[in-house]
Design a protein around this motif. Structure first.
Motif, PDB file in Angstrom:
ATOM      1  N   SER A  26      11.938   8.335 -33.874  1.00  0.00           N
ATOM      2  CA  SER A  26      11.641   8.732 -35.165  1.00  0.00           C
ATOM      3  C   SER A  26      12.582   7.949 -36.155  1.00  0.00           C
ATOM      4  O   SER A  26      11.936   7.405 -37.261  1.00  0.00           O
ATOM      5  CB  SER A  26      12.054  10.390 -35.079  1.00  0.00           C
ATOM      6  N   PHE A  27      13.794   7.724 -35.872  1.00  0.00           N
ATOM      7  CA  PHE A  27      14.675   6.884 -36.790  1.00  0.00           C
ATOM      8  C   PHE A  27      14.078   5.403 -36.840  1.00  0.00           C
ATOM      9  O   PHE A  27      13.999   4.842 -38.025  1.00  0.00           O
ATOM     10  CB  PHE A  27      15.945   7.014 -36.138  1.00  0.00           C
ATOM     11  N   GLN A  28      13.490   4.956 -35.575  1.00  0.00           N
ATOM     12  CA  GLN A  28      13.004   3.631 -35.663  1.00  0.00           C
ATOM     13  C   GLN A  28      11.757   3.511 -36.660  1.00  0.00           C
ATOM     14  O   GLN A  28      11.820   2.515 -37.685  1.00  0.00           O
ATOM     15  CB  GLN A  28      12.221   3.200 -34.379  1.00  0.00           C
ATOM     16  N   PHE A  29      10.927   4.560 -36.895  1.00  0.00           N
ATOM     17  CA  PHE A  29       9.987   4.690 -37.637  1.00  0.00           C
ATOM     18  C   PHE A  29      10.354   4.766 -39.202  1.00  0.00           C
ATOM     19  O   PHE A  29       9.803   4.085 -40.189  1.00  0.00           O
ATOM     20  CB  PHE A  29       8.652   5.526 -37.433  1.00  0.00           C
ATOM     21  N   LEU A  30      11.358   5.440 -39.396  1.00  0.00           N
ATOM     22  CA  LEU A  30      12.135   5.390 -40.909  1.00  0.00           C
ATOM     23  C   LEU A  30      12.563   4.091 -41.250  1.00  0.00           C
ATOM     24  O   LEU A  30      12.292   3.699 -42.386  1.00  0.00           O
ATOM     25  CB  LEU A  30      13.216   6.254 -40.817  1.00  0.00           C
ATOM     26  N   PHE A  81       7.210  11.849 -34.125  1.00  0.00           N
ATOM     27  CA  PHE A  81       7.988  11.457 -32.781  1.00  0.00           C
ATOM     28  C   PHE A  81       9.266  12.582 -32.906  1.00  0.00           C
ATOM     29  O   PHE A  81       9.712  12.822 -31.825  1.00  0.00           O
ATOM     30  CB  PHE A  81       8.627  10.251 -32.779  1.00  0.00           C
ATOM     31  N   ALA A  82       9.561  12.859 -34.143  1.00  0.00           N
ATOM     32  CA  ALA A  82      10.723  13.895 -34.079  1.00  0.00           C
ATOM     33  C   ALA A  82      10.258  15.071 -33.390  1.00  0.00           C
ATOM     34  O   ALA A  82      11.015  15.979 -32.689  1.00  0.00           O
ATOM     35  CB  ALA A  82      11.249  14.062 -35.502  1.00  0.00           C
ATOM     36  N   TYR A  83       8.878  15.522 -33.616  1.00  0.00           N
ATOM     37  CA  TYR A  83       8.599  16.863 -33.171  1.00  0.00           C
ATOM     38  C   TYR A  83       8.483  16.827 -31.621  1.00  0.00           C
ATOM     39  O   TYR A  83       8.647  17.727 -30.891  1.00  0.00           O
ATOM     40  CB  TYR A  83       7.137  16.775 -33.637  1.00  0.00           C
ATOM     41  N   GLU A  84       8.348  15.570 -31.092  1.00  0.00           N
ATOM     42  CA  GLU A  84       8.274  15.360 -29.714  1.00  0.00           C
ATOM     43  C   GLU A  84       9.540  15.025 -29.243  1.00  0.00           C
ATOM     44  O   GLU A  84       9.841  14.723 -27.950  1.00  0.00           O
ATOM     45  CB  GLU A  84       7.430  13.934 -29.204  1.00  0.00           C
TER      46      GLU A  84
END
Length: 204
Positions: free
Chosen positions: A176-180, A167-170
């Protein structure tokens, strides 16, 4: 509808209103899973319906598809967690058997190959392999969650770690932070469920 795509600042991260709402309900859902609360499913349903739209717009087609699958499995999981068996007891946390683990691994591999081929041939996805592997992991993870199998957490951890970078790549930095955060909660969830499972086994 354009206001949904306006950028807003949340701390050091820029996001959109629709992504922010999805993340909030996603966090509520995963935290509820950790606590073995039935609220995980209604919160999760709101989250996945929003992410179907977000992922489609980001050309993460397998992710969009898996979120539709999440919706179906959330409805099933909601029912399965509430139902009672012949002894009037609700479903309990259990471990997969060796046969089930082999079957789950084979299913992940199967879904990966199929999804990767479909994404590569029929979509304009720029990350077909990564989209396919995370989606495959999450399909089986959601199935195990609906059945209260402790191994669901191991799959969430693996999928979430990959998703942080995907998601960071997108450029979906808030997701991306959510997935962290999901990764941290998943580790805590595994430990909490492991403790509950150990307590049940000690009583047998």
């Amino acid at each position: 509808m354009m206001f949904l795509h306006y950028l807003i600042q949340v701390g050091p991260i820029q996001t959109t209103p629709v992504e922010l709402v999805a993340v909030i309900f996603g966090l509520l859902s995963v935290w509820s899973m950790k606590k073995e609360s039935i609220l995980a499913f209604p919160f999760g349903i709101i989250n996945v319906l929003i992410y179907i739209y977000i992922c489609f717009m980001a050309k993460l087609y397998a992710y969009a598809g898996i979120n539709f699958f999440y919706f179906v499995m959330s409805v099933y999981g909601w029912y399965n967690w509430l139902r009672t068996g012949d002894n009037e007891e609700k479903i309990k946390i259990t471990e997969c058997s060796k046969k089930e683990r082999i079957g789950n691994s084979a299913a992940i591999l199967f879904f990966f190959v199929v999804l990767w081929m479909l994404l590569k041939k029929y979509t304009d996805s720029i990350v077909p392999a990564w989209d396919a592997i995370t989606t495959s992991i999450y399909i089986i993870g959601m199935w195990l969650l609906a059945r209260k199998k402790i191994e669901n957490w191991i799959l969430w951890i693996a999928g979430d770690v990959i998703s942080i970078f995907l998601f960071a790549y997108e450029k979906l930095y808030f997701s991306s932070f959510q997935f962290l955060v999901f990764t941290v909660i998943a580790v805590l969830g595994y430990l909490e469920w492991r403790g509950k499972l150990g307590a049940v086994n000690s009583e047998l």
